[in-house]
Write an enzyme that holds these catalytic residues in place. Structure first.
Site, mmCIF file in Angstrom:
data_model
loop_
_atom_site.group_PDB
_atom_site.id
_atom_site.type_symbol
_atom_site.label_atom_id
_atom_site.label_comp_id
_atom_site.label_asym_id
_atom_site.label_seq_id
_atom_site.Cartn_x
_atom_site.Cartn_y
_atom_site.Cartn_z
ATOM 1 C CB ALA A 1 45.807 46.154 34.256
ATOM 2 C CE1 TYR B 1 35.288 61.486 32.370
ATOM 3 C CE2 TYR B 1 35.668 63.276 30.241
ATOM 4 C CZ TYR B 1 34.836 62.384 31.701
ATOM 5 O OH TYR B 1 33.916 63.447 31.848
ATOM 6 C CG ASN C 1 43.513 43.052 32.428
ATOM 7 O OD1 ASN C 1 42.572 42.415 32.972
ATOM 8 N ND2 ASN C 1 45.021 42.625 32.222
ATOM 9 N NE ARG D 1 39.948 46.930 31.787
ATOM 10 C CZ ARG D 1 40.179 46.250 32.734
ATOM 11 N NH1 ARG D 1 39.723 44.438 32.614
ATOM 12 N NH2 ARG D 1 40.954 45.977 33.262
ATOM 13 N N GLY E 1 38.782 31.194 44.123
ATOM 14 C CA GLY E 1 40.447 30.422 43.271
ATOM 15 C C GLY E 1 40.857 30.129 42.121
ATOM 16 C CB ALA E 2 43.616 30.272 40.384
ATOM 17 C CG ASP F 1 45.566 43.923 37.962
ATOM 18 O OD1 ASP F 1 45.603 43.410 37.120
ATOM 19 O OD2 ASP F 1 45.084 45.644 38.017
HETATM 20 N N1 LIG Z 1 36.143 37.695 47.231
HETATM 21 C C1 LIG Z 1 36.996 36.933 46.423
HETATM 22 N N2 LIG Z 1 37.557 36.255 47.850
HETATM 23 C C2 LIG Z 1 39.204 35.882 48.089
HETATM 24 N N3 LIG Z 1 39.879 35.842 47.062
HETATM 25 C C3 LIG Z 1 39.217 36.754 45.543
HETATM 26 C C4 LIG Z 1 38.396 37.361 45.573
HETATM 27 N N4 LIG Z 1 37.677 38.131 44.759
HETATM 28 C C5 LIG Z 1 39.205 37.460 44.847
HETATM 29 N N5 LIG Z 1 39.900 36.768 44.735
HETATM 30 C C6 LIG Z 1 41.252 36.375 44.210
HETATM 31 O O1 LIG Z 1 41.963 36.845 43.737
HETATM 32 C C7 LIG Z 1 42.039 35.945 42.517
HETATM 33 C C8 LIG Z 1 41.482 37.208 41.314
HETATM 34 O O2 LIG Z 1 41.373 37.448 41.226
HETATM 35 P P1 LIG Z 1 40.050 37.507 40.113
HETATM 36 O O3 LIG Z 1 38.567 38.149 40.662
HETATM 37 O O4 LIG Z 1 39.816 36.525 39.820
HETATM 38 O O5 LIG Z 1 40.776 38.081 38.910
HETATM 39 P P2 LIG Z 1 40.446 39.658 37.758
HETATM 40 O O6 LIG Z 1 40.403 41.182 39.044
HETATM 41 O O7 LIG Z 1 40.822 39.892 36.979
HETATM 42 O O8 LIG Z 1 38.376 39.366 37.629
HETATM 43 C C9 LIG Z 1 41.094 35.583 42.623
HETATM 44 O O9 LIG Z 1 41.509 34.480 41.993
HETATM 45 C C10 LIG Z 1 41.041 34.817 44.111
HETATM 46 O O10 LIG Z 1 42.389 34.196 45.014
#
Ligand SMILES: Nc1ncnc2c1ncn2[C@@H]1O[C@H](COP(=O)(O)OP(=O)(O)O)[C@@H](O)[C@H]1O
Ligand SMILES: Nc1ncnc2c1ncn2[C@@H]1O[C@H](COP(=O)(O)OP(=O)(O)O)[C@@H](O)[C@H]1O
Ligand SMILES: Nc1ncnc2c1ncn2[C@@H]1O[C@H](COP(=O)(O)OP(=O)(O)O)[C@@H](O)[C@H]1O
Ligand SMILES: Nc1ncnc2c1ncn2[C@@H]1O[C@H](COP(=O)(O)OP(=O)(O)O)[C@@H](O)[C@H]1O
Ligand SMILES: Nc1ncnc2c1ncn2[C@@H]1O[C@H](COP(=O)(O)OP(=O)(O)O)[C@@H](O)[C@H]1O
Ligand SMILES: Nc1ncnc2c1ncn2[C@@H]1O[C@H](COP(=O)(O)OP(=O)(O)O)[C@@H](O)[C@H]1O
Lengths: 314, 314, 314, 314, 314, 314
Positions: free
Chosen positions: B35, B104, B165, B167, B230-231, B257
């Site tokens: 990461a 591993y 993150n 795990r 999104g976010a 990331d």
């Molecule tokens: N299927 C998707 N379609 C479009 N954008 C995505 C998709 N998956 C992730 N993203 C973009 O990447 C960002 C981080 O992805 P996310 O899956 O939330 O993080 P993580 O990998 O930490 O789980 C999201 O906020 C979005 O903007």
């Protein structure tokens, strides 16, 4: 105790790795396939003891078939043919959604299995004998072999399941209908696609009607596979309908074999029909998600994979 | 001047090239991932100076990690472990939509990095220190190392970002919650998925509520990543929402990331929150379009790639 | 009798096998492409005699082009250039839906074909001469070569077809417009995308309007290709519209060439416009289903492949 | 009746496909290896019934080991470890003539096999128990497991063979010597390289002298493997020398295991020492001609392959 | 004018990419081969006009053969068999120095070519007819077809060359001897290995003696190929000996065909016997240096490649 | 402090993966090469700080070169050319022992590096400037650039090394001789093959004589590389001879660059001439054992690899 016994032809499979005209390929992927051994793999993965009986050439492709089936935990009773090579098939994917199969099976080992090369004691001691409608289409020899096995099982009180598995490149619908009719009275559970069932009992709007007619033709129970529409069954006279598990298939070949193996595994475990169908449609769906005729068949621990949850497990 | 500094474990990554049971593969693709170093690549590609600090074995997989990160323009401060091999992970794609990761890493080099092996002057001279919630889960040693670095940065007035993150294969939610709580008061910007935030601040319907609670728990700013949705962010007390850029993802691992690296790159460039989020969701979307944990992260010239126009440039 | 004759540059094509930044690839797929030779392949596969004239280096890539076109049944008249290498192009797929082409053609063999190196008797004896708007953009030499061929064909009463095929990396829209205008009065059937037609006759809402304007500019007939929206045509003054055959494309490069080849094949067979368009949109759709610039072009027996039916033929 | 029984660790094997620094590879070939299971494959291919007992992770690499050994006709008694992953090794070929092996076995499944997880009845019912000097070096647990098995076999009158197989990455020569000395009095036939024999009985100029000393140390018979120089043996007190079959080796790893398996197969068939050695050096030579630790081991029909004749059979 | 005409079976060739048991392969390389078409390629590469006549299935492997021969500049007269698939062969390299060929040719297209499917005018108008001893061994049909072609050529005064090419998997030495004896009186130049010549004229210590005896048996001239020992010839009664060009062969299959094609190309060019033999042994040596049955055959510009000089040309 | 500085063209390298005519390949391996950057890699691997200055296109192949050199720890000062693509070369291995290189460098980025694009302060601050005889052959521009750098180094008292590296595809021996003569008086250590030295000082029987003559022509020291015969040197007037380390080479391209880098690394470390030569011939030998122009260059820990010992380390 030999568990389930199945008899049939397994072929080496040379598949085009890419979509497009096969003549542009520079290598072909090497594997194997056969409806009966695919069912055997499906059974073994779900924990059912199973024996496959067949004939292969005394050559590396025959060895490949033997070792890969053994790898899956299938007990292998393979006769080696020193006079004819292992049968093979070539798969082309001319477009992303269509597959063309070219066969090298005429006169080759798979169809030359004689009754006297089989240990019928294995059949008589089986928990179930599984056969398909492909074998009698291969050769006179094989038609007799299957008939002898079916007769032996019948006489020993071993239940018999059969998948019609019509192959248009091997015989006509009329030829197939006659042979199906000859075998059905010996069959405990018959499996068929709706189009296949129609060959022997005629077209019908409702697939359950087809199941009833297959029973009228001699089978005790009947299951109709309907691809992405799931399946229907008439078991002990009762009607059952089951939807498919929705997936994006990458290779639907072998879905029916996974379905059949899963249905039989559950039934031999004494599960009820609903459970048999649930496991069967799950296995069929999982089989569609992996390239190859049997590779996607589930182990028991994998039956829950399509249930959702975090797609990354870490 | 060491730019952004990040500390963490990077592993060799052996990935199944095909969908299906991994035991049918004949070779595994070789790459790397982690990461923190994924974030470092994302930063470097967008023009931000960045240093990765970590520990690898004195073996070819360690060398692979070092050379690939250097290739991306990341400054690498790698301690070589002569007593334990480079950590590695194996990725299986049993079905097209699911990934299973096998580690591993227990006892291996990545988690054996001690504080006294790090030049803390690099941390104190950084423009930002980025850490994740993975490191403290790896080992007591690593938990202390991260804590020492966070303390050093804090004292030197260096802002700290953290991605939770979580795990599940490394520790329980309870263990994680305690450690997150210990670290949050030192954190400038915290990044988390909604499920991850809930570990430490409890479930909430609105992700903005989660962000506010993370701030209440000690962080100055909070960004909640929501995958295809999104976010959201609370920065300097102000609320922000941003949709994802719609794409057909082929590999979502590493999207977060790329998002974090892009957000930080813009923020360190002095851009406003709207720009930070725009670049972040664009980077996240682009990361989903390429196989691998970091390979799809955009260079600055590639940020416009999803904007339409003739798909063939010639 | 030389059948259809086409003149143009064919390049070796080195394509990234994966989606993502090309700098992460370890090998590039080797093939060839060129608008005119793609059309030649499309014609040959549908049974039309066709000759391709072009220049390649005296090197293995030149040999590859010659042998692959010959393999397809195209008659090849290739001049070998001992002073310049075979032109080549590199294809990157940075995201799943976009392709970037990088050219090594400036000063290389393909654009150095001189009139005096061509046997103009082949042109004068042709059933049709096919040219594209790429050739005059390559070099002064090539512009003259094409003009001389067009003039020779014109004088000999050989009909000429032309695909505008605008390439922005080779010249500006203004340069292209001037050359198109010079050539159109010699052209029997002109093919163009709507955006390409607009370069010479201006924008219009209805693509049929563009076709009429191309005719006003000198061509006798005009066909406008509209990608997934099919095509329109004005032939002998009559208007025609045709929808595309719906497919999930994997590589749209070369669809237009398959379309043009198929249209011309049917027209030279004396088929009516409706048939020409049906075969053309079918060929265009099939071309989209296979990777490569020409590999997916259909043989006559394959024109029915998209018509449904059992996806597995066995 | 369990035939030969062997107990040991089998690991997944990830091998560099090319010569050179492994960090330049983009994929690693996936297979498996382990001295004891290599011997089992060698035995099975020559028609001897054989059972392998070992522990693997509950993961796809464990499944790979199980299915590949089963494929070879080895009966597999594999304990699944739900707490530790399958052991693995990575092979680099830095130059064409040298191989470097990197292990991920510390704490992993293979070395965690406990006595109480084994069905000692299998050992007591065996025709022979085969062990190696690797197992006691893996862990205290494994040392005890092997000792218990050896004791059980001894008590049941089952003959025991042992290959010293010294591994310098696992323990010192002193540690090894002590353990070898503890085990030798229980051993029927001991196999060793001359360098390995020297660990426990000291250096000697003539390898036959080493064999005699191993017998003095407790073994009943001793065979010294000498690579390209063949082998010597003292069996029932009589001395035997055998040259190697001259070949151009491509991978010598596993030659010793093929040799041991072949020697034991013949001896259990009741063949005389000369035949045992002939088959053993033939198997060792054939093993050197194929990449992989066990893939080149001969089937009985292949023992004549090195005898000359037309190199193309058609 | 049809140049040299040759008639025979060409098969798809599926070759193991690695040394070892073929059952461990995951893909097979796809190509084609056939003694007569290999000779045709050798002739075409050296600038001699040549036509190959044969029968293939109406399937992608048949298409592959047609397109690859056309690629090499061979004129192809291929009959498509709608009732039998294209013949194929599988090649295993069990050890580095041996090759085992497995055939799927019985009943398949290649051996079903009937006289009435051939345009005998092509044969009568040829500069030379080339046949081999393989064709009459394939089937009664093919034996008749070759006999009819030989008769037609004889009557038209077209010289005939023949390579005995004995194949032990197709017939016995006695059967072969009888057929060779029937054909030899029609033959202008016969080519044979020393072991093959012996089948019809008995063993002899000096290969020149074999050549003389073949002439006594009816041929006008005779050439004996001796592998790494070169070749001898009796032409117009005069004896010639020629050493091989020393090389490290990687695949000797097809060396004889390259030799024959080169010898014939020079002879048809009117070169003297010394030149014929020089080019022939050079072509044979070059053919040994490349994998595949015909790929290594030289173009005229490549005949000097083995002459020394700087190994890197840049 | 910039360590060693080297200036030159680095090209993308597309190499045929197999032996044989390149037109039969389906993909080409992608890498990079350039005499100067190969030397830089050799230096960096032995622990010497080194900077490479060059020009690449603004395209993925340029990016590939930059990231791979950075990966090796070379400091990269790459000018991006927005008007010309990255130079490339294609490698064919027509026979196992010969390599043919085809260039796409005329007019491309690598030869368009202007003096004013270089930071000459880097050159003036270097411990050594390394140039080759390739650069002045590429273009007038590049000839001037090298001359300006050499002059700047000279004036700043920075020692200069030069490898003559004659390329017959770029200029004649006479042109080369004139330029070599112009540069030699500025050179501290000149490296040359015996054939290359002869271009400027004429043929001689003893390579030491060539070294003395190069010194007479202006260089202070001279080293003559002799391939499998090792090397000779005249350093500070004293003569040295060194045998090669005997190996079975798989790719000799780049051996000279590894030799030069190793010699310079040791000399800059203050080692005596014997040590310089020992490390140089060891590096040259190791470079021959791995495919690629620089991949086989040794790290310091690998210098002992050819010294014997157990070929398997485990
Ligand atoms: N299927 C998707 N379609 C479009 N954008 C995505 C998709 N998956 C992730 N993203 C973009 O990447 C960002 C981080 O992805 P996310 O899956 O939330 O993080 P993580 O990998 O930490 O789980 C999201 O906020 C979005 O903007
Ligand atoms: N596209 C699909 N989506 C989901 N499940 C499918 C799909 N195709 C097949 N299956 C499952 O596999 C079972 C057998 O498939 P089917 O195509 O009917 O058999 P066959 O392979 O014998 O033609 C179906 O009953 C269904 O449960
Ligand atoms: N996505 C698509 N789906 C179906 N048919 C398509 C698609 N793209 C192209 N075609 C067919 O190919 C023809 C030519 O494609 P187009 O993209 O217009 O040409 P060009 O390759 O010259 O840009 C179209 O008229 C249509 O019939
Ligand atoms: N290079 C070789 N050439 C021929 N035979 C070999 C070669 N290497 C090994 N063998 C055969 O295999 C046997 C075992 O090989 P060896 O290397 O001694 O065992 P180990 O693999 O245990 O070190 C030898 O006794 C010999 O018969
Ligand atoms: N190992 C080799 N080294 C050099 N030349 C060879 C070698 N093998 C074959 N050749 C050349 O090819 C010619 C034909 O090869 P040969 O093996 O005799 O024919 P065939 O393939 O019909 O058995 C030989 O006469 C010789 O010139
Ligand atoms: N075949 C070989 N065997 C052993 N060492 C070699 C071999 N070829 C090259 N070398 C080593 O590499 C050095 C440089 O190689 P050389 O071929 O002379 O340089 P260049 O690549 O510049 O032509 C030689 O001096 C020698 O030490």
């Amino acid at each position: 105790m030999s568990g389930v016994v199945t008899i049939g032809e397994t072929m080496a499979l040379l598949g085009a790795p890419n979509v497009g005209p096969l003549q542009h390929e520079h290598s072909l992927d090497l594997s194997h396939g056969g409806a009966e051994s695919n069912v055997a793999v499906a059974l073994a993965r779900l924990g059912t003891e199973v024996t496959w009986i067949g004939k292969v050439g005394a050559d590396p492709l025959g060895e490949l078939i033997v070792r890969e089936l053994r790898a899956e935990g299938v007990r292998v009773e393979a006769v080696r043919d020193s006079e004819a090579p292992t049968s093979l098939m070539i798969k082309e994917h001319r477009t992303g959604s269509g597959t063309q199969v070219y066969y090298y099976r005429r006169g080759n080992a798979g169809g030359r299995l004689r009754s006297d090369e089989i240990d019928l004691a294995l059949v008589r001691g089986a928990t179930l004998l599984h056969v398909t409608g492909i074998s009698p289409a291969l050769s006179e020899t094989m038609r007799q072999t299957i008939f002898d096995a079916v007769t032996a099982a019948s006489e020993a009180g071993v239940p018999i399941s059969m998948d019609l598995n019509y192959r248009s490149k091997l015989w006509t619908r009329e030829e197939a209908a006659a042979e199906y009719a000859r075998l059905l009275p010996h069959i405990d559970i018959v499996f068929a696609g709706d189009d296949e069932a129609a060959i022997v009992v005629g077209e019908a709007d409702d697939p359950l009607e087809l199941a009833h007619r297959l029973i009228a033709a001699g089978a005790k129970h009947a299951v109709i596979k309907l691809g992405e529409h799931g399946a229907v069954a008439v078991i002990d006279g009762a009607e059952h309908r089951r939807d498919a598990v929705p997936v994006n298939p990458v290779d639907t070949v072998g879905a029916g074999d996974a379905f059949v193996g899963a249905f039989l595994a559950e039934r031999l475990n004494g599960e009820d029909v609903a459970t048999c169908l649930t496991t069967a449609v799950t296995a069929g769906a999982l089989a569609c998600l992996v390239r190859g005729d049997w590779q996607g068949s589930p182990r028991r621990s994998e039956l829950g994979l399509l249930g959702g949850g975090d797609p990354v497990s870490r």
